[in-house]
Design an enzyme around this catalytic site. Structure first.
Site, mmCIF file in Angstrom:
data_model
loop_
_atom_site.group_PDB
_atom_site.id
_atom_site.type_symbol
_atom_site.label_atom_id
_atom_site.label_comp_id
_atom_site.label_asym_id
_atom_site.label_seq_id
_atom_site.Cartn_x
_atom_site.Cartn_y
_atom_site.Cartn_z
ATOM 1 N N SER A 15 0.837 -1.200 0.000
ATOM 2 C CA SER A 15 0.000 0.000 0.000
ATOM 3 C C SER A 15 0.873 1.252 0.000
ATOM 4 O O SER A 15 1.661 1.477 0.936
ATOM 5 C CB SER A 15 -0.912 0.012 1.234
ATOM 6 O OG SER A 15 -1.566 1.260 1.305
ATOM 7 N N HIS A 40 -1.373 -1.051 -4.204
ATOM 8 C CA HIS A 40 -2.620 -0.589 -3.598
ATOM 9 C C HIS A 40 -2.571 0.935 -3.440
ATOM 10 O O HIS A 40 -1.626 1.481 -2.863
ATOM 11 C CB HIS A 40 -2.755 -1.260 -2.234
ATOM 12 C CG HIS A 40 -4.060 -1.081 -1.543
ATOM 13 N ND1 HIS A 40 -5.199 -1.806 -1.881
ATOM 14 C CD2 HIS A 40 -4.419 -0.290 -0.513
ATOM 15 C CE1 HIS A 40 -6.189 -1.459 -1.076
ATOM 16 N NE2 HIS A 40 -5.752 -0.533 -0.239
ATOM 17 N N ASP A 42 -4.699 4.038 -1.941
ATOM 18 C CA ASP A 42 -5.799 4.400 -1.053
ATOM 19 C C ASP A 42 -6.294 5.806 -1.351
ATOM 20 O O ASP A 42 -5.565 6.777 -1.162
ATOM 21 C CB ASP A 42 -5.329 4.350 0.408
ATOM 22 C CG ASP A 42 -5.178 2.933 0.905
ATOM 23 O OD1 ASP A 42 -6.152 2.166 0.810
ATOM 24 O OD2 ASP A 42 -4.087 2.593 1.395
ATOM 25 N N MET A 44 -8.810 8.627 -0.206
ATOM 26 C CA MET A 44 -9.639 9.026 0.948
ATOM 27 C C MET A 44 -10.117 10.452 0.744
ATOM 28 O O MET A 44 -9.345 11.297 0.261
ATOM 29 C CB MET A 44 -8.828 8.946 2.242
ATOM 30 C CG MET A 44 -8.207 7.589 2.490
ATOM 31 S SD MET A 44 -7.408 7.528 4.118
ATOM 32 C CE MET A 44 -6.539 5.968 4.005
ATOM 33 N N HIS A 73 -8.428 1.647 -3.964
ATOM 34 C CA HIS A 73 -9.372 1.461 -2.854
ATOM 35 C C HIS A 73 -10.029 2.813 -2.568
ATOM 36 O O HIS A 73 -9.374 3.732 -2.072
ATOM 37 C CB HIS A 73 -8.570 0.943 -1.646
ATOM 38 C CG HIS A 73 -9.354 0.737 -0.402
ATOM 39 N ND1 HIS A 73 -8.755 0.480 0.813
ATOM 40 C CD2 HIS A 73 -10.696 0.728 -0.164
ATOM 41 C CE1 HIS A 73 -9.693 0.339 1.743
ATOM 42 N NE2 HIS A 73 -10.873 0.488 1.180
ATOM 43 N N MET A 75 -12.132 5.078 -0.568
ATOM 44 C CA MET A 75 -12.773 5.355 0.728
ATOM 45 C C MET A 75 -13.384 6.745 0.630
ATOM 46 O O MET A 75 -12.907 7.715 1.241
ATOM 47 C CB MET A 75 -11.722 5.265 1.842
ATOM 48 C CG MET A 75 -11.324 3.829 2.155
ATOM 49 S SD MET A 75 -9.738 3.717 2.998
ATOM 50 C CE MET A 75 -8.653 3.790 1.593
ATOM 51 N N MET A 144 -12.041 -5.415 5.427
ATOM 52 C CA MET A 144 -11.213 -4.460 6.172
ATOM 53 C C MET A 144 -10.916 -5.040 7.555
ATOM 54 O O MET A 144 -11.844 -5.370 8.308
ATOM 55 C CB MET A 144 -11.931 -3.110 6.323
ATOM 56 C CG MET A 144 -12.035 -2.291 5.045
ATOM 57 S SD MET A 144 -10.455 -1.947 4.218
ATOM 58 C CE MET A 144 -9.552 -1.051 5.493
ATOM 59 N N GLY A 149 -8.902 4.539 7.114
ATOM 60 C CA GLY A 149 -8.545 5.941 7.297
ATOM 61 C C GLY A 149 -7.064 6.155 7.513
ATOM 62 O O GLY A 149 -6.523 7.168 7.093
ATOM 63 N N PHE A 150 -6.427 5.184 8.142
ATOM 64 C CA PHE A 150 -5.021 5.374 8.491
ATOM 65 C C PHE A 150 -4.246 4.066 8.364
ATOM 66 O O PHE A 150 -4.804 2.995 8.597
ATOM 67 C CB PHE A 150 -4.892 5.895 9.931
ATOM 68 C CG PHE A 150 -5.602 7.201 10.131
ATOM 69 C CD1 PHE A 150 -4.982 8.405 9.811
ATOM 70 C CD2 PHE A 150 -6.910 7.226 10.583
ATOM 71 C CE1 PHE A 150 -5.656 9.613 9.949
ATOM 72 C CE2 PHE A 150 -7.593 8.434 10.728
ATOM 73 C CZ PHE A 150 -6.957 9.628 10.410
ATOM 74 N N GLY A 151 -2.985 4.198 8.023
ATOM 75 C CA GLY A 151 -2.104 3.040 8.033
ATOM 76 C C GLY A 151 -1.574 2.805 9.437
ATOM 77 O O GLY A 151 -1.789 3.628 10.340
ATOM 78 N N GLY A 152 -0.932 1.681 9.637
ATOM 79 C CA GLY A 152 -0.244 1.409 10.896
ATOM 80 C C GLY A 152 -1.139 1.048 12.068
ATOM 81 O O GLY A 152 -0.694 1.087 13.213
ATOM 82 N N ASP A 182 -7.114 -6.062 4.311
ATOM 83 C CA ASP A 182 -6.410 -4.777 4.337
ATOM 84 C C ASP A 182 -6.445 -4.197 5.746
ATOM 85 O O ASP A 182 -7.528 -3.945 6.293
ATOM 86 C CB ASP A 182 -7.110 -3.824 3.344
ATOM 87 C CG ASP A 182 -6.431 -2.459 3.228
ATOM 88 O OD1 ASP A 182 -5.355 -2.261 3.806
ATOM 89 O OD2 ASP A 182 -7.013 -1.587 2.540
ATOM 90 N N GLY A 183 -5.252 -3.975 6.302
ATOM 91 C CA GLY A 183 -5.155 -3.351 7.615
ATOM 92 C C GLY A 183 -4.416 -4.237 8.602
ATOM 93 O O GLY A 183 -4.895 -5.326 8.926
ATOM 94 N N GLY A 184 -3.245 -3.788 9.015
ATOM 95 C CA GLY A 184 -2.502 -4.525 10.035
ATOM 96 C C GLY A 184 -1.925 -5.843 9.541
ATOM 97 O O GLY A 184 -1.676 -6.753 10.335
ATOM 98 N N GLY A 204 0.926 -2.100 4.111
ATOM 99 C CA GLY A 204 1.518 -0.772 4.022
ATOM 100 C C GLY A 204 2.776 -0.681 4.853
ATOM 101 O O GLY A 204 3.898 -0.834 4.357
HETATM 102 C C1 DX5 Z 1 -6.336 1.916 5.658
HETATM 103 C C2 DX5 Z 1 -5.932 1.635 4.241
HETATM 104 C C3 DX5 Z 1 -4.861 0.612 4.116
HETATM 105 C C4 DX5 Z 1 -3.557 1.004 4.744
HETATM 106 C C5 DX5 Z 1 -3.016 -0.224 5.383
HETATM 107 O O1 DX5 Z 1 -7.508 2.614 5.684
HETATM 108 O O2 DX5 Z 1 -7.044 1.184 3.487
HETATM 109 O O3 DX5 Z 1 -4.668 0.208 2.770
HETATM 110 O O4 DX5 Z 1 -2.614 1.510 3.839
HETATM 111 O O5 DX5 Z 1 -1.905 0.090 6.110
HETATM 112 P P1 DX5 Z 1 -1.192 -0.940 7.095
HETATM 113 O O6 DX5 Z 1 -0.797 -2.140 6.271
HETATM 114 O O7 DX5 Z 1 -0.044 -0.176 7.605
HETATM 115 O O8 DX5 Z 1 -2.179 -1.319 8.168
HETATM 116 ZN ZN ZN Z 2 -6.629 0.273 1.520
#
Ligand code: DX5
Ligand code: ZN
Length: 228
Positions: A15, A40, A42, A44, A73, A75, A144, A149-152, A182-184, A204
Site C-alpha cells: 500500500s 494498492h 488508497d 480518501m 481502494h 474510501m 477491512m 482511514g489510516f495506516g499502521g 487490508d489493515g494490520g 503498508g
Molecule cells: C487503511 C488503508 C490501508 C492502509 C493499510 O484505511 O485502506 O490500505 O494503507 O496500512 P497498514 O498495512 O499499515 O495497516
Molecule cells: Zn486500503
C-alpha cells in the site's frame, strides 16, 4: 455481469499510503523487484474517512512508473463520481465500500463497463450480508481488518472469522473473486489470514517500514504459502 477469474494464489499488494512519496519511483521499483503482484492506492476524501490522500494525478503517476496492476481502494462518498477519471488514469481494480454504495449492483457494473475489475469492501462493523446478493458479480471482496482511514493500525482479530465466512460465501456461489484483506497485515497476521481463506494481502507499514521492502514482500509471500 460475469466476474473475472482470479486464480487462488497469494498476491502481495504493497500500500503506497506508507511509501516515502519523495521517492515514489524507487519505492515502487523496490516492491516490484520483490515480486509484488499489485500496488494498492488508497483514495480518501475526508468525509467517509477522516483523512485525505490521493486522487487521479497520483494514479496516473503510478501508471507511468510501473506495469503492475493498480488496486484502487475508494474510501469516499459517491465513488461513482470518480470511476471514469480513475479508469482513464490507469486503475486496474476499483473497490468501493458498501457503506457508501446504495446502488452497489449498478456501481459494480459501471466499474466493469470501464474495463476495470470491480471490488466491494466491508468495514469491520459491516455485515457480510451487504455483499451476499452481489457475490457472484464481484471480482474482488475486500475485508477491512482495521477501520479505514489510516495506516499502521492493529489488526482486528475478529477479522479472521469474517474472512472464513467470506471464503464460504464466495465458494457457495462459485465465485473466483479475489479475497483481499487490508489493515494490520504483516509477519504476525498474514499466514492466519491465508489459512482463513484470504489470497490477496494489502500491506503498508509492514513493507515500507521494513529495512528492505523487496525482501519484506518475499517474506510475506513465503509466510502465506506456508501450511495451506
Ligand atoms: C487503511 C488503508 C490501508 C492502509 C493499510 O484505511 O485502506 O490500505 O494503507 O496500512 P497498514 O498495512 O499499515 O495497516
Ligand atoms: Zn486500503
Amino acid at each position: 455481469m460475469p466476474s473475472r477469474a482470479f486464480a487462488r494464489k497469494v498476491r502481495i499488494v504493497p500500500s503506497l499510503l506508507a511509501a516515502d512519496l519523495a521517492h515514489l519511483k524507487d519505492q515502487i521499483a523496490q516492491v516490484e523487484a520483490g515480486g509484488a503482484d499489485w500496488l494498492h492506492v488508497d483514495v480518501m476524501d475526508g468525509v467517509f474517512v477522516p483523512n485525505l490522500t490521493f486522487g487521479a494525478k497520483v494514479i496516473e503517476t503510478c501508471r507511468s512508473l510501473t506495469k503492475l496492476p493498480l488496486d484502487v481502494h475508494l474510501m469516499v462518498v459517491e465513488p461513482e463520481k470518480y470511476f471514469e477519471t480513475f479508469a482513464k488514469a490507469g486503475a486496474s481494480v476499483m473497490t468501493i465500500h458498501v457503506e457508501t454504495a446504495p446502488h452497489l449492483h449498478r456501481q459494480l457494473a459501471h466499474i466493469k463497463e470501464l474495463g476495470c475489475a470491480a471490488g466491494a469492501a466491508v468495514n469491520p462493523g459491516t455485515s457480510l450480508d451487504t455483499v451476499r446478493e452481489v457475490a457472484i458479480d464481484l471480482d474482488l471482496l475486500l475485508i477491512m481488518s482495521v477501520n479505514p482511514g489510516f495506516g499502521g493500525q492493529a489488526f482486528i482479530p475478529e477479522s479472521l472469522d469474517k474472512i472464513r465466512r467470506a471464503r464460504a460465501l464466495l465458494d457457495a456461489v462459485g465465485s473466483s473473486a479475489a479475497l483481499e484483506v487490508d489493515g494490520g497485515i504483516g509477519r504476525d497476521t498474514a499466514n492466519a489470514c491465508w489459512r482463513a481463506g484470504a489470497d490477496t494481502f494489502v500491506a503498508g507499514n509492514a513493507v515500507f517500514s521494513a529495512k528492505d521492502a523487496a525482501a519484506e514482500v518475499r517474506v510475506l509471500r513465503a509466510l502465506c504459502a506456508e501450511s495451506v
